[in-house]
Motif scaffolding. Structure first.
Motif, PDB file in Angstrom:
ATOM      1  N   ALA A 172       0.704  -1.310  -0.041  1.00  0.00           N
ATOM      2  CA  ALA A 172       0.087   0.165   0.107  1.00  0.00           C
ATOM      3  C   ALA A 172       0.823   1.133   0.081  1.00  0.00           C
ATOM      4  CB  ALA A 172      -0.996  -0.248   1.128  1.00  0.00           C
ATOM      5  N   ASP A 173       2.115   1.341   1.022  1.00  0.00           N
ATOM      6  CA  ASP A 173       2.820   2.604   0.811  1.00  0.00           C
ATOM      7  C   ASP A 173       3.332   2.941  -0.452  1.00  0.00           C
ATOM      8  OD1 ASP A 173       2.029   3.205   3.601  1.00  0.00           O
ATOM      9  OD2 ASP A 173       3.657   2.124   4.469  1.00  0.00           O
ATOM     10  N   ALA A 174       4.151   1.632  -0.987  1.00  0.00           N
ATOM     11  CA  ALA A 174       4.820   1.437  -2.075  1.00  0.00           C
ATOM     12  C   ALA A 174       3.944   2.116  -3.315  1.00  0.00           C
ATOM     13  CB  ALA A 174       5.651   0.522  -2.464  1.00  0.00           C
ATOM     14  N   LEU A 188       3.722   4.821  -6.285  1.00  0.00           N
ATOM     15  CA  LEU A 188       3.829   4.885  -7.564  1.00  0.00           C
ATOM     16  C   LEU A 188       2.747   5.550  -8.489  1.00  0.00           C
ATOM     17  CD1 LEU A 188       4.450   0.781  -7.426  1.00  0.00           C
ATOM     18  CD2 LEU A 188       5.799   2.454  -8.455  1.00  0.00           C
ATOM     19  N   THR A 189       1.366   5.383  -7.800  1.00  0.00           N
ATOM     20  CA  THR A 189       0.233   6.081  -8.528  1.00  0.00           C
ATOM     21  C   THR A 189       0.630   7.396  -8.394  1.00  0.00           C
ATOM     22  OG1 THR A 189      -1.154   4.242  -7.882  1.00  0.00           O
ATOM     23  CG2 THR A 189      -1.956   6.045  -8.375  1.00  0.00           C
ATOM     24  N   GLY A 206      -8.443   0.057 -14.757  1.00  0.00           N
ATOM     25  CA  GLY A 206      -8.633  -1.267 -14.807  1.00  0.00           C
ATOM     26  C   GLY A 206      -9.340  -1.829 -14.144  1.00  0.00           C
ATOM     27  N   GLU A 207      -9.162  -3.258 -13.447  1.00  0.00           N
ATOM     28  CA  GLU A 207     -10.080  -3.988 -12.646  1.00  0.00           C
ATOM     29  C   GLU A 207      -9.576  -3.934 -11.296  1.00  0.00           C
ATOM     30  OE1 GLU A 207     -10.147  -7.985 -14.112  1.00  0.00           O
ATOM     31  OE2 GLU A 207     -10.974  -7.504 -16.046  1.00  0.00           O
ATOM     32  N   GLY A 208      -8.563  -3.191 -11.057  1.00  0.00           N
ATOM     33  CA  GLY A 208      -8.058  -3.237  -9.641  1.00  0.00           C
ATOM     34  C   GLY A 208      -7.896  -1.982  -9.088  1.00  0.00           C
ATOM     35  N   HIS A 209      -8.580  -0.971  -9.274  1.00  0.00           N
ATOM     36  CA  HIS A 209      -8.605   0.471  -8.554  1.00  0.00           C
ATOM     37  C   HIS A 209      -7.155   0.955  -8.611  1.00  0.00           C
ATOM     38  CE1 HIS A 209     -12.697  -0.182  -6.965  1.00  0.00           C
ATOM     39  NE2 HIS A 209     -12.371  -1.349  -6.836  1.00  0.00           N
ATOM     40  N   ALA A 210      -6.530   0.775  -9.686  1.00  0.00           N
ATOM     41  CA  ALA A 210      -5.217   1.323  -9.906  1.00  0.00           C
ATOM     42  C   ALA A 210      -5.014   2.673  -9.812  1.00  0.00           C
ATOM     43  CB  ALA A 210      -4.565   0.645 -11.105  1.00  0.00           C
ATOM     44  N   ARG A 223      -2.473  -3.412 -11.898  1.00  0.00           N
ATOM     45  CA  ARG A 223      -3.439  -3.638 -12.783  1.00  0.00           C
ATOM     46  C   ARG A 223      -3.744  -2.185 -13.501  1.00  0.00           C
ATOM     47  NH1 ARG A 223      -6.452  -8.112 -11.423  1.00  0.00           N
ATOM     48  NH2 ARG A 223      -6.799  -7.816 -13.673  1.00  0.00           N
ATOM     49  N   ALA A 224      -2.901  -1.031 -13.376  1.00  0.00           N
ATOM     50  CA  ALA A 224      -3.145   0.101 -14.150  1.00  0.00           C
ATOM     51  C   ALA A 224      -3.350  -0.115 -15.590  1.00  0.00           C
ATOM     52  CB  ALA A 224      -2.287   1.068 -13.596  1.00  0.00           C
ATOM     53  N   ASP A 225      -3.572   0.898 -16.181  1.00  0.00           N
ATOM     54  CA  ASP A 225      -3.770   1.078 -17.802  1.00  0.00           C
ATOM     55  C   ASP A 225      -3.300   2.446 -18.245  1.00  0.00           C
ATOM     56  OD1 ASP A 225      -3.778   0.700 -20.480  1.00  0.00           O
ATOM     57  OD2 ASP A 225      -5.798  -0.352 -20.619  1.00  0.00           O
TER      58      ASP A 225
END
Length: 360
Positions: free
Chosen positions: A181-183, A187-188, A218-222, A253-255
């Motif tokens: 979660a922290d990393a 990243l986001t 995507g499908e992962g709340h990225a 899971r980001a796009d």
């Protein structure tokens, strides 16, 4: 800072190459027939960045004499000497000014940006390809992105191992999910900041239109950049993740989404030519956004995929970029519009080995 000297030993088709660029920051147009070793030079330069280079190959695959051999790349970058090598049966190592350093140290020395023909499918391939592209862009702007990605991936691998082993005790998961979660939140935030910087650096051009870029969840709340929210979601997702045997939510899971023009045309629905022009627009904007950093721009076979007008427009942009550029093509005529603004390097192949024919 410029790349003034490049030396290769047993790398791909090059048994040896010693290329002295005489501290000349002009673009270098490398030409020769298909299979002559042009792209191998660009790949060697791309190894001056963290990771597997522009082909994404493992080190044993890059050795000229096979996976049981090794290779060595040395480069003079400004006042620094970089040596990266993969001896037989050993992982790739990096030395900066004769001192061993992690690969991530390269991201702070020089920014390496590349475009290869395989990337022409960026807008139509699976999200993983666009995610890699986005992370390379982000890394060029924020060198800490590599360390964050390593920390996230390490924790996710451990969590996935627990999921595959069907470990149900929540105590085993909490620490790993906190690390992810922290990393992941960092990243986001980096990715979002990179997209903003690229859009701000896009220049108005009829040949290379600007795009609106978005981080798709995507499908992962990225697109979630709150660490507490990410950790809570991972905890809630454990039953589903256990059934799947892997982590189904998070920034992995980001796009990347892109639209352009007054009608907000999605890049995935655009013509092949428009998709190529959009990709070039982003690459140029990436280099432009790094005006205060040393940049190496690698463009493989880019001229062959453009009509004459767009080719001339591209060369105009390259001449005005704050970057040292290396381009490849099959013949010198593809670079005629560059005139004296570029150096030319001819390569050829004999008996399975690449050789330098001429540098002018």
């Amino acid at each position: 800072m410029t790349l003034s000297r490049l030396s290769l030993a047993q790398f791909r088709s090059w048994p040896r190459l010693d290329l002295d660029l005489d501290l000349d920051a002009r673009p270098v147009a490398i030409f020769g027939s298909n299979g002559s070793g042009k792209t191998n030079i660009l790949e060697a330069v791309s190894m001056l960045a963290p990771g597997r280079g522009l082909r994404g190959s493992a080190a044993p695959e890059q050795a000229r004499q096979g996976k049981d051999a090794g290779w060595r790349i040395a480069a003079d970058l400004g006042d620094h000497r970089v040596v990266t090598q993969a001896p037989p049966d050993q992982t790739r190592s990096v030395a900066l000014d004769d001192k061993p350093v992690p690969q991530t140290a390269l991201a702070r020395l020089v920014r390496v940006i590349w475009l290869v023909p395989a990337m022409d499918r960026l807008w139509t391939e699976a999200p993983e390809g666009r995610r890699r592209f986005l992370d390379r862009v982000t890394l060029s702007l924020m060198p800490d992105h590599a360390d964050l990605a390593l920390a996230y991936d390490k924790a996710m691998r451990e969590r996935n191992r627990l999921l595959r082993d069907q470990v149900g005790d929540p105590g085993w998961y909490r620490a790993l999910e906190a690390q992810m979660a922290d990393a992941g939140a960092a990243l986001t935030r980096n990715r979002q900041a990179a997209l903003s910087a690229i859009m701000a650096a896009q220049g108005p051009s009829d040949a290379f239109p600007a795009a609106t870029l978005t981080l798709l969840p995507g499908e992962g709340h990225a697109d979630d950049d709150d660490a507490d929210s990410i950790a809570a979601r991972m905890a809630a997702m454990r039953p589903r993740d256990l059934a799947a045997g892997r982590s189904l939510t998070g920034p992995h899971r980001a796009d990347l989404g892109a639209t352009w023009g007054p009608q907000d045309m999605p890049a995935s629905l655009s013509s092949t030519g428009e998709q190529k022009a959009l990709l070039l627009s982003l690459i140029m904007a990436n280099a432009r956004a790094l005006s205060d950093q040393p940049v190496l721009l690698l463009l493989d076979e880019v001229a062959a995929h453009l009509d004459g007008d767009r080719r001339a427009a591209l060369y105009d942009l390259i001449r005005n970029l704050p970057a040292q550029s290396l381009l490849t093509g099959t013949g010198p005529e593809l670079f005629a519009d560059l005139g004296d603004a570029a150096r030319r390097l001819a390569v050829e192949k004999h008996d399975g080995r690449s050789d330098l024919a001429a540098l002018s």
